[in-house]
Design a protein around this motif. Structure first.
Motif, PDB file in Angstrom:
ATOM      1  N   ILE A 159       0.808  -1.216   0.000  1.00 60.57           N
ATOM      2  CA  ILE A 159       0.000   0.000   0.000  1.00 60.57           C
ATOM      3  C   ILE A 159       0.842   1.266   0.000  1.00 60.57           C
ATOM      4  N   ALA A 160       2.182   1.122   0.070  1.00 66.36           N
ATOM      5  CA  ALA A 160       3.054   2.295   0.063  1.00 66.36           C
ATOM      6  C   ALA A 160       4.411   1.914  -0.504  1.00 66.36           C
ATOM      7  N   LYS A 164       3.911  -0.025  -4.824  1.00 68.64           N
ATOM      8  CA  LYS A 164       2.514   0.150  -4.410  1.00 68.64           C
ATOM      9  C   LYS A 164       1.566  -0.496  -5.420  1.00 68.64           C
ATOM     10  N   ASN A 176       3.525  -1.277   5.541  1.00 66.80           N
ATOM     11  CA  ASN A 176       3.364  -0.964   4.127  1.00 66.80           C
ATOM     12  C   ASN A 176       2.631  -2.048   3.351  1.00 66.80           C
TER      13      ASN A 176
END
Length: 111
Positions: free
Chosen positions: A15-16, A20, A70
């Motif tokens: 997600i980061a 991503k 993350n």
């Protein structure tokens, strides 16, 4: 003690960071440093020297660890947070606490 709810073999989505949106299976969980290694994510190039006993030398591409914050667990293809339910059960006259993970988005028990 860290409270990492992601386990080896879980499917997660990044997600980061530079990767991503990528998805993969968790290969290793490092509870001490709160990091995970995800299959096909955060690939690095490592130059390996030849070993005397055996081994591959040259340039090797492998996954590097990323922080557990993350990644997000995928349940039925949808990213969701995980929670833990504790139940006290009586087995052979003894009380035993059983912990199970559940998806917060749907409330379904994972394991």
């Amino acid at each position: 003690m860290s409270k990492i709810k992601i386990k080896k073999g879980d499917t997660v989505r990044v997600i980061a960071g530079k990767d991503k949106g990528k998805e993969g299976k968790v290969l290793v969980v490092d509870h001490k440093n709160e990091r995970v290694i995800v299959e096909g994510v955060n690939m690095i190039t490592k130059h390996v020297r030849p070993q005397t006993t055996m081994g591959q030398s040259g340039i090797v591409h492998q996954e590097a660890a990323i922080h557990v914050s993350n990644v997000m667990y995928l349940h039925d293809g949808q990213p969701t947070r995980l929670g833990i339910k504790e139940e006290v059960k009586t087995v052979d006259g003894k009380q035993v606490t059983v912990r199970t993970r559940f998806a917060k988005k749907t409330g379904e028990v994972i394991d």
